[in-house]
Design a protein around this motif. Structure first.
Motif, PDB file in Angstrom:
ATOM      1  N   PRO A   1       0.829  -1.204   0.000  1.00 41.67           N
ATOM      2  CA  PRO A   1       0.000   0.000   0.000  1.00 41.67           C
ATOM      3  C   PRO A   1       0.867   1.260   0.000  1.00 41.67           C
ATOM      4  O   PRO A   1       1.844   1.355   0.742  1.00 41.67           O
ATOM      5  N   ILE A   2       0.506   2.208  -0.840  1.00 36.91           N
ATOM      6  CA  ILE A   2       1.222   3.480  -0.931  1.00 36.91           C
ATOM      7  C   ILE A   2       0.262   4.578  -0.503  1.00 36.91           C
ATOM      8  O   ILE A   2      -0.799   4.768  -1.104  1.00 36.91           O
ATOM      9  N   ALA A   3       0.650   5.289   0.553  1.00 38.67           N
ATOM     10  CA  ALA A   3      -0.197   6.361   1.088  1.00 38.67           C
ATOM     11  C   ALA A   3      -0.105   7.605   0.218  1.00 38.67           C
ATOM     12  O   ALA A   3      -1.106   8.261  -0.036  1.00 38.67           O
ATOM     13  N   SER A   4       1.118   7.941  -0.225  1.00 37.12           N
ATOM     14  CA  SER A   4       1.296   9.137  -1.042  1.00 37.12           C
ATOM     15  C   SER A   4       2.652   9.108  -1.735  1.00 37.12           C
ATOM     16  O   SER A   4       3.545   8.373  -1.338  1.00 37.12           O
ATOM     17  N   VAL A   5       2.751   9.917  -2.785  1.00 35.18           N
ATOM     18  CA  VAL A   5       3.983  10.033  -3.567  1.00 35.18           C
ATOM     19  C   VAL A   5       4.340  11.512  -3.664  1.00 35.18           C
ATOM     20  O   VAL A   5       3.487  12.336  -3.993  1.00 35.18           O
ATOM     21  N   TYR A   6       5.589  11.821  -3.353  1.00 37.65           N
ATOM     22  CA  TYR A   6       6.071  13.204  -3.402  1.00 37.65           C
ATOM     23  C   TYR A   6       7.306  13.288  -4.282  1.00 37.65           C
ATOM     24  O   TYR A   6       8.140  12.383  -4.255  1.00 37.65           O
ATOM     25  N   PRO A   7       7.476  14.392  -5.000  1.00 32.47           N
ATOM     26  CA  PRO A   7       8.748  14.602  -5.699  1.00 32.47           C
ATOM     27  C   PRO A   7       9.831  14.870  -4.652  1.00 32.47           C
ATOM     28  O   PRO A   7       9.557  15.423  -3.586  1.00 32.47           O
ATOM     29  N   LEU A   8      11.051  14.477  -4.958  1.00 33.89           N
ATOM     30  CA  LEU A   8      12.159  14.623  -4.025  1.00 33.89           C
ATOM     31  C   LEU A   8      12.346  16.079  -3.594  1.00 33.89           C
ATOM     32  O   LEU A   8      12.728  16.348  -2.456  1.00 33.89           O
TER      33      LEU A   8
ATOM     34  N   HIS B   1      -1.394   5.350   6.278  1.00 31.01           N
ATOM     35  CA  HIS B   1      -1.752   3.936   6.098  1.00 31.01           C
ATOM     36  C   HIS B   1      -1.127   3.503   4.781  1.00 31.01           C
ATOM     37  O   HIS B   1      -1.745   3.595   3.735  1.00 31.01           O
ATOM     38  N   GLY B   2       0.110   3.095   4.847  1.00 32.97           N
ATOM     39  CA  GLY B   2       0.855   2.716   3.650  1.00 32.97           C
ATOM     40  C   GLY B   2       2.190   3.434   3.612  1.00 32.97           C
ATOM     41  O   GLY B   2       2.527   4.200   4.514  1.00 32.97           O
ATOM     42  N   ARG B   3       2.918   3.167   2.572  1.00 35.44           N
ATOM     43  CA  ARG B   3       4.250   3.735   2.415  1.00 35.44           C
ATOM     44  C   ARG B   3       4.174   5.130   1.801  1.00 35.44           C
ATOM     45  O   ARG B   3       3.267   5.440   1.056  1.00 35.44           O
ATOM     46  N   ILE B   4       5.155   5.932   2.163  1.00 32.44           N
ATOM     47  CA  ILE B   4       5.318   7.240   1.524  1.00 32.44           C
ATOM     48  C   ILE B   4       6.506   7.114   0.581  1.00 32.44           C
ATOM     49  O   ILE B   4       7.583   6.671   0.981  1.00 32.44           O
TER      50      ILE B   4
END
Length: 47
Positions: free
Chosen positions: A17-24, A40-43
Motif C-alpha cells: 500500500p502506498i499512502a502518497s507520492v512526493y517529488p524529491l 496507512h501505507g508507504r510514503i
C-alpha cells in the motif's frame, strides 16, 4: 534479495500500500506527514 518480493508484486501475490507520492524536491511534506503518524501505507519519494 529483492528478486523474490519483486516477483510476488509483479504476479499480484503481494500488495504494497502506498499512502502518497512526493517529488524529491518536496521532501519536507512527507516528513510532516510522518510526524502526524496517520499514514496507512508507504510514503514514496520520486526522484
Amino acid at each position: 534479495m529483492l528478486a523474490e518480493p519483486a516477483g510476488l508484486i509483479a504476479d499480484g501475490h503481494l500488495e504494497v500500500p502506498i499512502a502518497s507520492v512526493y517529488p524529491l524536491a518536496q521532501v519536507r511534506e512527507p516528513c510532516t506527514e510522518l510526524e502526524g503518524r496517520h499514514t496507512h501505507g508507504r510514503i514514496v519519494l520520486r526522484p
